[in-house]
Design a protein around this motif. Structure first.
Motif, PDB file in Angstrom:
ATOM      1  N   PRO A   1       8.672  -0.034  -8.995  1.00  0.00           N
ATOM      2  CA  PRO A   1       7.417  -0.798  -8.955  1.00  0.00           C
ATOM      3  C   PRO A   1       7.624  -2.297  -8.857  1.00  0.00           C
ATOM      4  CG  PRO A   1       7.278   0.943 -10.586  1.00  0.00           C
ATOM      5  CD  PRO A   1       8.691   0.923 -10.127  1.00  0.00           C
ATOM      6  N   TRP A   2       8.664  -2.822  -9.513  1.00  0.00           N
ATOM      7  CA  TRP A   2       8.939  -4.248  -9.404  1.00  0.00           C
ATOM      8  C   TRP A   2       9.354  -4.596  -7.978  1.00  0.00           C
ATOM      9  CZ3 TRP A   2       7.459  -7.365 -13.129  1.00  0.00           C
ATOM     10  CH2 TRP A   2       7.319  -6.853 -14.430  1.00  0.00           C
ATOM     11  N   ALA A   3      10.111  -3.700  -7.356  1.00  0.00           N
ATOM     12  CA  ALA A   3      10.513  -3.959  -5.974  1.00  0.00           C
ATOM     13  C   ALA A   3       9.311  -3.952  -5.053  1.00  0.00           C
ATOM     14  CB  ALA A   3      11.535  -2.911  -5.533  1.00  0.00           C
ATOM     15  N   VAL A   4       8.384  -3.044  -5.323  1.00  0.00           N
ATOM     16  CA  VAL A   4       7.163  -3.004  -4.512  1.00  0.00           C
ATOM     17  C   VAL A   4       6.349  -4.278  -4.704  1.00  0.00           C
ATOM     18  CG1 VAL A   4       4.981  -1.787  -4.180  1.00  0.00           C
ATOM     19  CG2 VAL A   4       7.090  -0.490  -4.500  1.00  0.00           C
ATOM     20  N   ALA A   5       6.276  -4.758  -5.965  1.00  0.00           N
ATOM     21  CA  ALA A   5       5.539  -6.000  -6.231  1.00  0.00           C
ATOM     22  C   ALA A   5       6.178  -7.192  -5.526  1.00  0.00           C
ATOM     23  CB  ALA A   5       5.458  -6.242  -7.732  1.00  0.00           C
ATOM     24  N   LEU A   6       7.498  -7.249  -5.561  1.00  0.00           N
ATOM     25  CA  LEU A   6       8.188  -8.344  -4.871  1.00  0.00           C
ATOM     26  C   LEU A   6       7.989  -8.244  -3.366  1.00  0.00           C
ATOM     27  CD1 LEU A   6      11.528  -8.515  -6.901  1.00  0.00           C
ATOM     28  CD2 LEU A   6       9.603 -10.114  -6.969  1.00  0.00           C
ATOM     29  N   LEU A   7       7.965  -7.023  -2.857  1.00  0.00           N
ATOM     30  CA  LEU A   7       7.743  -6.846  -1.423  1.00  0.00           C
ATOM     31  C   LEU A   7       6.355  -7.316  -1.019  1.00  0.00           C
ATOM     32  CD1 LEU A   7       9.076  -5.743   1.151  1.00  0.00           C
ATOM     33  CD2 LEU A   7       8.032  -3.530   0.634  1.00  0.00           C
ATOM     34  N   GLY A   8       5.392  -7.170  -1.932  1.00  0.00           N
ATOM     35  CA  GLY A   8       4.043  -7.639  -1.633  1.00  0.00           C
ATOM     36  C   GLY A   8       3.918  -9.140  -1.553  1.00  0.00           C
ATOM     37  N   LEU A   9       4.915  -9.868  -2.056  1.00  0.00           N
ATOM     38  CA  LEU A   9       4.898 -11.335  -1.986  1.00  0.00           C
ATOM     39  C   LEU A   9       5.498 -11.873  -0.695  1.00  0.00           C
ATOM     40  CD1 LEU A   9       6.009 -12.183  -5.649  1.00  0.00           C
ATOM     41  CD2 LEU A   9       3.691 -12.203  -4.708  1.00  0.00           C
ATOM     42  N   VAL A  10       6.025 -10.982   0.136  1.00  0.00           N
ATOM     43  CA  VAL A  10       6.668 -11.441   1.373  1.00  0.00           C
ATOM     44  C   VAL A  10       5.655 -12.086   2.303  1.00  0.00           C
ATOM     45  CG1 VAL A  10       7.894 -10.680   3.443  1.00  0.00           C
ATOM     46  CG2 VAL A  10       8.558  -9.796   1.199  1.00  0.00           C
ATOM     47  N   VAL A  11       4.549 -11.402   2.556  1.00  0.00           N
ATOM     48  CA  VAL A  11       3.550 -11.932   3.488  1.00  0.00           C
ATOM     49  C   VAL A  11       2.921 -13.228   2.970  1.00  0.00           C
ATOM     50  CG1 VAL A  11       1.346 -11.442   4.634  1.00  0.00           C
ATOM     51  CG2 VAL A  11       3.113  -9.680   4.514  1.00  0.00           C
TER      52      VAL A  11
END
Length: 288
Positions: A41-51
Motif C-alpha cells: 500500500p505504501w508503494a501504491v501511495a508513492l506511485l500516486g504521487l508520480v503524476v
C-alpha cells in the motif's frame, strides 16, 4: 510408440522420502516476504504521487521558459510565498476552516436527505412513479440558477450557502441509492421475509447491506459535488472562504492567491475523499 521424457518422469514411482525432500526444498514465506506484502500500500501511495510531481515540474518549466507570463501563471515558489503570507496573517486558516465547515454541513444534510428519499423511491413503486420525473427535472437545474432564488428566500448568510451545497450533495446519493435498491436480489428479500423480518429490519439487515458499495460511491460523488457547489455559493455574497479568495484575488489581480485557492480546493477535496475511502473499507468489512 515412443513416450516423451515428461511422460516417463510423471509415470515414475515416487520414493517415500521424495515428498519430504520437496517440502524441505520449498521455502516457507518468511517475515521479509510478509513485510514486503504489507509495504505494497505504501508503494501504491508513492506511485500516486508520480503524476502530481510531473505536473509540478511541468508547471515550473512552463513558467521558467516563458510559456506563461507571470500574470497568467505564477511559478510554484510564488504561490508558496502567497500561502506563507496569508498563513502568517492568520487569514488562510480562516478561509479553509469556513469553507470546510460549509461543505461538511451541506454534505451531511444533503447526503442524509438523499439517502432517505432514495430509499423511499427505490423501495416503493408508487413513490418512484410519483417522484422520479420531478426529481429528475430538478436535478437538471444548474447550480448557479439556484443562487438568486436562495438569496431571496434565505438572504445573504450561511443558510443560503449551506442549502446550495446540500442541493448539490442530494442528487448523487439519491440517484445511486434509489437505483441500487431497485436491483437488490429479490431472493435475498424473500429469505428475509421467510425469517419474519418486518420492513424496517428487512431494510437494515438485508437491503441496506446489499447496496453499501453503491451508497459509498454516491457519497464520494456527493462530496465532490459539494466542493463544486461551495465555489458557486461563495462567489455570491461571501466575505470569507476559498470561493471568496478566488473572487477577491481576481478582482485585485493576485493570480498567485487565485492559484493557491485552486490548489487548496484540490487538496481538501482529495483529503475528504480519502476519509470516505477509509470509511468505505470499514463499511464493506462489516456489511458485506
Amino acid at each position: 510408440m515412443s513416450l516423451s521424457t515428461s511422460t516417463v518422469r510423471d509415470a515414475a514411482p515416487t520414493a517415500p522420502g521424495d515428498d519430504a525432500r520437496t517440502a524441505r526444498s520449498t521455502p516457507a514465506p518468511g517475515p521479509a516476504r510478509r513485510r514486503r506484502r504489507r509495504a505494497r500500500p505504501w508503494a501504491v501511495a508513492l506511485l500516486g504521487l508520480v503524476v502530481p510531481g510531473l505536473l509540478l515540474l511541468a508547471w515550473q518549466w512552463a513558467t521558467a521558459t516563458g510559456v506563461f507570463a507571470f500574470y497568467e501563471l505564477p511559478p510554484p515558489a510564488t504561490v508558496w510565498e502567497a500561502a506563507l503570507d496569508l498563513g502568517g496573517r492568520g487569514e488562510l486558516s480562516v478561509h479553509v476552516a469556513i469553507s470546510a465547515q460549509r461543505v461538511l454541513l451541506g454534505f451531511g444534510a444533503g447526503a442524509a436527505l438523499g439517502t432517505l428519499v432514495g430509499a423511499w423511491v427505490g423501495l416503493s413503486r408508487w413513490s418512484s412513479v410519483l417522484l422520479s420525473p420531478t426529481i429528475g427535472a430538478i436535478r437538471a437545474v444548474p447550480s448557479l440558477a439556484w443562487i438568486p432564488l436562495l438569496l431571496i428566500w434565505l438572504k445573504i448568510g450561511e443558510d443560503s450557502k449551506v442549502t446550495l451545497i446540500a442541493i448539490g450533495a442530494f442528487f448523487p446519493v439519491y440517484t445511486t441509492v434509489s437505483a441500487a435498491l431497485r436491483h437488490v436480489d429479490p431472493h435475498l428479500v424473500e429469505v428475509g421475509r421467510a425469517y419474519g423480518l418486518n420492513r424496517a429490519r428487512l431494510f437494515t439487515r438485508v437491503q441496506l447491506p446489499a447496496v453499501v458499495p453503491s451508497l459509498v460511491s454516491g457519497l464520494r460523488l456527493a462530496l465532490a459535488q459539494s466542493w463544486l457547489f461551495l465555489v458557486a455559493a461563495e462567489l455570491a455574497g461571501a466575505s470569507m472562504g476559498l470561493g471568496f479568495l478566488l473572487t477577491d484575488s481576481q478582482n485585485n489581480g493576485r493570480v498567485d492567491r487565485l492559484v493557491l485557492a485552486i490548489v487548496l480546493l484540490a487538496l481538501l477535496g482529495k483529503l475528504t475523499d480519502g476519509v470516505i475511502g477509509l470509511a468505505e473499507k470499514r463499511l464493506l468489512r462489516r456489511w458485506t
